[in-house]
Design an enzyme around this catalytic site. Structure first.
Site, short mmCIF file in Angstrom:
data_model
loop_
_atom_site.label_atom_id
_atom_site.label_comp_id
_atom_site.label_asym_id
_atom_site.label_seq_id
_atom_site.Cartn_x
_atom_site.Cartn_y
_atom_site.Cartn_z
N LEU A 232 0.64 -1.26 0.03
CA LEU A 232 0.15 -0.07 -0.08
C LEU A 232 0.94 1.29 -0.02
CD1 LEU A 232 -2.91 -1.19 2.51
CD2 LEU A 232 -2.94 -1.33 -0.15
N CYS A 233 2.21 1.12 -0.33
CA CYS A 233 2.95 2.35 -0.02
C CYS A 233 2.77 2.91 -1.63
CB CYS A 233 4.46 1.84 0.02
SG CYS A 233 5.78 3.00 0.11
N HIS A 234 2.96 4.21 -1.67
CA HIS A 234 2.86 5.14 -2.87
C HIS A 234 4.23 5.06 -3.59
CE1 HIS A 234 -0.77 6.69 -1.02
NE2 HIS A 234 -1.28 6.90 -2.32
N MET B 193 8.87 5.03 4.47
CA MET B 193 8.98 3.64 4.21
C MET B 193 10.12 3.32 3.18
SD MET B 193 6.61 2.45 6.07
CE MET B 193 6.97 0.70 5.43
N GLU B 194 10.66 4.29 2.51
CA GLU B 194 11.84 4.05 1.72
C GLU B 194 13.13 4.14 2.61
OE1 GLU B 194 8.60 5.04 -1.19
OE2 GLU B 194 9.07 5.90 0.64
N ASP C 257 24.21 -10.95 4.64
CA ASP C 257 24.61 -11.97 3.50
C ASP C 257 25.93 -12.05 3.13
OD1 ASP C 257 23.72 -13.72 1.18
OD2 ASP C 257 24.33 -12.00 -0.03
#
Length: 162
Positions: free
Chosen positions: A76-78, A114-115, A129
């Site tokens: 739901l992130c634009h 969010m980014e 990793d």
């Protein structure tokens, strides 16, 4: 706390929030993630002795790529028009481990929180990793939003710092 959860309609169904009527403004967000590891692993990162290459250089590129891919990962992130992504790593012997801090800037109708968090997490995952062959006990911890600015709500800082 926010007044309501905007990603749900009145019936409780998930929705992408409409930001059409919001003004485009300069916005920024800072997030950080910590990777706890054995002191020997941290020393090998510091000395450039990880066989896969320069751990922090690869993690920096991964953070940038992660920020750019956020709308594909978070349903739901634009998509946000990113204008800058700065990544900083601090080697912390007392942790021991690495702190990845990412500042993301944008000009848009919604912020890049969010980014920034995706970028910090992606950096941490990449460090894991690249080092897992020598230290499988590493942990990724405390992925947090540190601050955000821009938009109607203005400036927010973790802990309420000015």
């Amino acid at each position: 706390m926010a007044e309501s959860l905007t990603h749900f309609d009145p019936a409780g169904a998930a929705r992408m929030v409409a930001v059409t009527d919001k003004p485009e403004t300069a916005r920024a967000a800072v997030a950080e993630a910590r990777v706890r590891m054995a002191a020997a692993t941290l020393e090998r990162i510091r000395e450039g002795q990880i066989g896969k290459g320069d751990v922090l250089a690869v993690a920096r590129l991964a953070a940038i790529a992660g920020a750019k891919q956020t709308p594909q990962l978070v349903p739901l992130c634009h998509p946000v028009r990113l204008t800058g992504i700065d990544v900083e790593f601090v080697l912390e012997p007392d942790l021991p481990g690495v702190r990845a801090t990412v500042r993301v800037t944008a000009v848009d109708r919604t912020g890049p929180e969010m980014e920034a968090m995706t970028a910090a997490t992606t950096a941490a995952l990449t460090i894991y990793d690249m080092c897992k062959a020598i230290d499988r006990a590493m942990t990724i911890e405390s992925v947090v939003l540190v601050e955000k600015s821009g938009g109607k709500s203005g400036v927010w800082r973790r802990g309420g710092a000015p």
